[in-house]
Structure formats: C-alpha cells, structure tokens
Design a protein around this motif. Structure first.
Motif, PDB file in Angstrom:
ATOM      1  N   VAL A  57       0.835  -1.184   0.000  1.00 39.58           N
ATOM      2  CA  VAL A  57       0.000   0.000   0.000  1.00 39.58           C
ATOM      3  C   VAL A  57       0.882   1.251   0.000  1.00 39.58           C
ATOM      4  CG1 VAL A  57      -1.735   1.277   1.305  1.00 39.58           C
ATOM      5  CG2 VAL A  57      -1.790  -1.214   1.274  1.00 39.58           C
ATOM      6  N   ASP A  58       0.578   2.179  -0.883  1.00 40.48           N
ATOM      7  CA  ASP A  58       1.305   3.442  -0.924  1.00 40.48           C
ATOM      8  C   ASP A  58       0.593   4.434  -0.004  1.00 40.48           C
ATOM      9  OD1 ASP A  58       2.565   5.849  -1.476  1.00 40.48           O
ATOM     10  OD2 ASP A  58       2.728   5.427  -3.622  1.00 40.48           O
ATOM     11  N   ILE A  59       1.036   4.473   1.239  1.00 37.76           N
ATOM     12  CA  ILE A  59       0.403   5.297   2.263  1.00 37.76           C
ATOM     13  C   ILE A  59       0.499   6.778   1.909  1.00 37.76           C
ATOM     14  CG2 ILE A  59       0.476   5.981   4.703  1.00 37.76           C
ATOM     15  CD1 ILE A  59      -0.623   3.125   4.088  1.00 37.76           C
ATOM     16  N   ASP A  60       1.638   7.207   1.391  1.00 41.87           N
ATOM     17  CA  ASP A  60       1.799   8.614   1.028  1.00 41.87           C
ATOM     18  C   ASP A  60       0.791   9.028  -0.041  1.00 41.87           C
ATOM     19  OD1 ASP A  60       3.913   8.957   2.826  1.00 41.87           O
ATOM     20  OD2 ASP A  60       5.400   8.377   1.331  1.00 41.87           O
ATOM     21  N   LEU A  61       0.520   8.143  -0.983  1.00 43.31           N
ATOM     22  CA  LEU A  61      -0.447   8.428  -2.031  1.00 43.31           C
ATOM     23  C   LEU A  61      -1.860   8.562  -1.453  1.00 43.31           C
ATOM     24  CD1 LEU A  61      -0.915   8.776  -5.080  1.00 43.31           C
ATOM     25  CD2 LEU A  61      -1.226   6.311  -5.199  1.00 43.31           C
ATOM     26  N   LEU A  62      -2.220   7.685  -0.523  1.00 46.13           N
ATOM     27  CA  LEU A  62      -3.529   7.771   0.128  1.00 46.13           C
ATOM     28  C   LEU A  62      -3.683   9.087   0.894  1.00 46.13           C
ATOM     29  CD1 LEU A  62      -4.097   4.197   1.566  1.00 46.13           C
ATOM     30  CD2 LEU A  62      -5.461   5.331  -0.164  1.00 46.13           C
ATOM     31  N   VAL A  63      -2.661   9.452   1.636  1.00 46.93           N
ATOM     32  CA  VAL A  63      -2.712  10.694   2.419  1.00 46.93           C
ATOM     33  C   VAL A  63      -2.826  11.893   1.474  1.00 46.93           C
ATOM     34  CG1 VAL A  63      -1.400  12.200   3.965  1.00 46.93           C
ATOM     35  CG2 VAL A  63      -1.524   9.743   4.421  1.00 46.93           C
ATOM     36  N   GLU A  64      -2.058  11.887   0.398  1.00 51.47           N
ATOM     37  CA  GLU A  64      -2.117  12.979  -0.572  1.00 51.47           C
ATOM     38  C   GLU A  64      -3.518  13.102  -1.174  1.00 51.47           C
ATOM     39  OE1 GLU A  64      -0.275  14.079  -4.936  1.00 51.47           O
ATOM     40  OE2 GLU A  64       0.875  12.762  -3.625  1.00 51.47           O
ATOM     41  N   ASP A  85      -3.340  -3.573   9.530  1.00 51.68           N
ATOM     42  CA  ASP A  85      -2.135  -2.930   9.013  1.00 51.68           C
ATOM     43  C   ASP A  85      -1.971  -1.457   9.371  1.00 51.68           C
ATOM     44  OD1 ASP A  85      -2.062  -4.858   5.967  1.00 51.68           O
ATOM     45  OD2 ASP A  85      -1.250  -5.301   7.934  1.00 51.68           O
ATOM     46  N   TYR A  86      -2.916  -0.600   9.001  1.00 53.02           N
ATOM     47  CA  TYR A  86      -2.765   0.825   9.262  1.00 53.02           C
ATOM     48  C   TYR A  86      -4.078   1.400   9.770  1.00 53.02           C
ATOM     49  CZ  TYR A  86       1.536   0.707   6.545  1.00 53.02           C
ATOM     50  OH  TYR A  86       2.785   0.419   6.088  1.00 53.02           O
ATOM     51  N   GLU A  87      -3.958   2.457  10.556  1.00 54.19           N
ATOM     52  CA  GLU A  87      -5.100   3.257  10.939  1.00 54.19           C
ATOM     53  C   GLU A  87      -4.763   4.697  10.607  1.00 54.19           C
ATOM     54  OE1 GLU A  87      -6.034   2.559  15.064  1.00 54.19           O
ATOM     55  OE2 GLU A  87      -7.192   0.774  14.556  1.00 54.19           O
ATOM     56  N   PHE A  88      -5.758   5.442  10.150  1.00 55.26           N
ATOM     57  CA  PHE A  88      -5.598   6.836   9.770  1.00 55.26           C
ATOM     58  C   PHE A  88      -6.522   7.673  10.634  1.00 55.26           C
ATOM     59  CE2 PHE A  88      -4.698   4.179   6.201  1.00 55.26           C
ATOM     60  CZ  PHE A  88      -3.737   4.809   5.442  1.00 55.26           C
ATOM     61  N   VAL A  89      -6.067   8.830  11.039  1.00 55.86           N
ATOM     62  CA  VAL A  89      -6.932   9.777  11.721  1.00 55.86           C
ATOM     63  C   VAL A  89      -7.304  10.829  10.681  1.00 55.86           C
ATOM     64  CG1 VAL A  89      -7.178  11.405  13.615  1.00 55.86           C
ATOM     65  CG2 VAL A  89      -5.821   9.332  13.928  1.00 55.86           C
ATOM     66  N   VAL A  90      -8.541  10.739  10.187  1.00 60.91           N
ATOM     67  CA  VAL A  90      -9.022  11.604   9.118  1.00 60.91           C
ATOM     68  C   VAL A  90     -10.209  12.408   9.648  1.00 60.91           C
ATOM     69  CG1 VAL A  90      -9.965  11.669   6.773  1.00 60.91           C
ATOM     70  CG2 VAL A  90      -8.324   9.884   7.386  1.00 60.91           C
ATOM     71  N   ASP A  91     -10.077  13.711   9.586  1.00 62.44           N
ATOM     72  CA  ASP A  91     -11.137  14.599  10.063  1.00 62.44           C
ATOM     73  C   ASP A  91     -11.554  14.263  11.493  1.00 62.44           C
ATOM     74  OD1 ASP A  91     -11.112  15.777   7.524  1.00 62.44           O
ATOM     75  OD2 ASP A  91     -12.680  14.448   6.786  1.00 62.44           O
ATOM     76  N   ASN A 129      -9.688   2.453   9.581  1.00 63.10           N
ATOM     77  CA  ASN A 129      -8.709   1.455   9.165  1.00 63.10           C
ATOM     78  C   ASN A 129      -8.487   1.621   7.660  1.00 63.10           C
ATOM     79  OD1 ASN A 129     -10.736   0.008   7.751  1.00 63.10           O
ATOM     80  ND2 ASN A 129     -11.129  -1.317   9.485  1.00 63.10           N
ATOM     81  N   LEU A 130      -7.627   0.827   7.089  1.00 67.35           N
ATOM     82  CA  LEU A 130      -7.259   0.965   5.684  1.00 67.35           C
ATOM     83  C   LEU A 130      -8.475   0.804   4.770  1.00 67.35           C
ATOM     84  CD1 LEU A 130      -5.068   1.386   3.583  1.00 67.35           C
ATOM     85  CD2 LEU A 130      -4.552  -1.048   3.723  1.00 67.35           C
TER      86      LEU A 130
END
Length: 55
Positions: free
Chosen positions: A2-9, A30-36, A41-42
């Motif tokens: 997974v390209d995490i930088d691409l997802l964040v961008e 695998d990953y958790e994101f804090v969005v808004d 999760n992914l």
C-alpha cells in the motif's frame, strides 16, 4: 503493498485533514488513519476515497 503517502495525498487534495497514521499489528488491519478527527482502518479509508470519486 500500500502506498500510504499516495492515500494521504489523495485525502488532503479532497479537503480532509489527516492528523496521523499508525502502523498496527498485522492481525489488526495494518494501518489506521486519523481523518477529520475519526480513526479509520485501511479499508474504511479506501471506501471514503472511492465514495468521493467523480462519476
């Protein structure tokens, strides 16, 4: 892989605030994101991006 930088961008380009990204144990998704201010999760993060794609 997974390209995490691409997802964040992509999230940021669509106006979301990404506060953090956390690597979690393999059996937890695998990953958790804090969005808004929400922890996603992914799969939830991908669903968010896909739901906002222009038709």
């Amino acid at each position: 892989m997974v390209d995490i930088d691409l997802l964040v961008e992509a999230l940021r380009k669509r106006g979301h605030k990404v506060d953090g990204i956390f690597k979690v144990p393999d059996n937890a998704g695998d990953y958790e994101f804090v969005v808004d201010g929400n922890t996603l999760n992914l799969a939830e993060t991908r669903n968010l991006l896909e739901s906002e794609e222009p038709k």
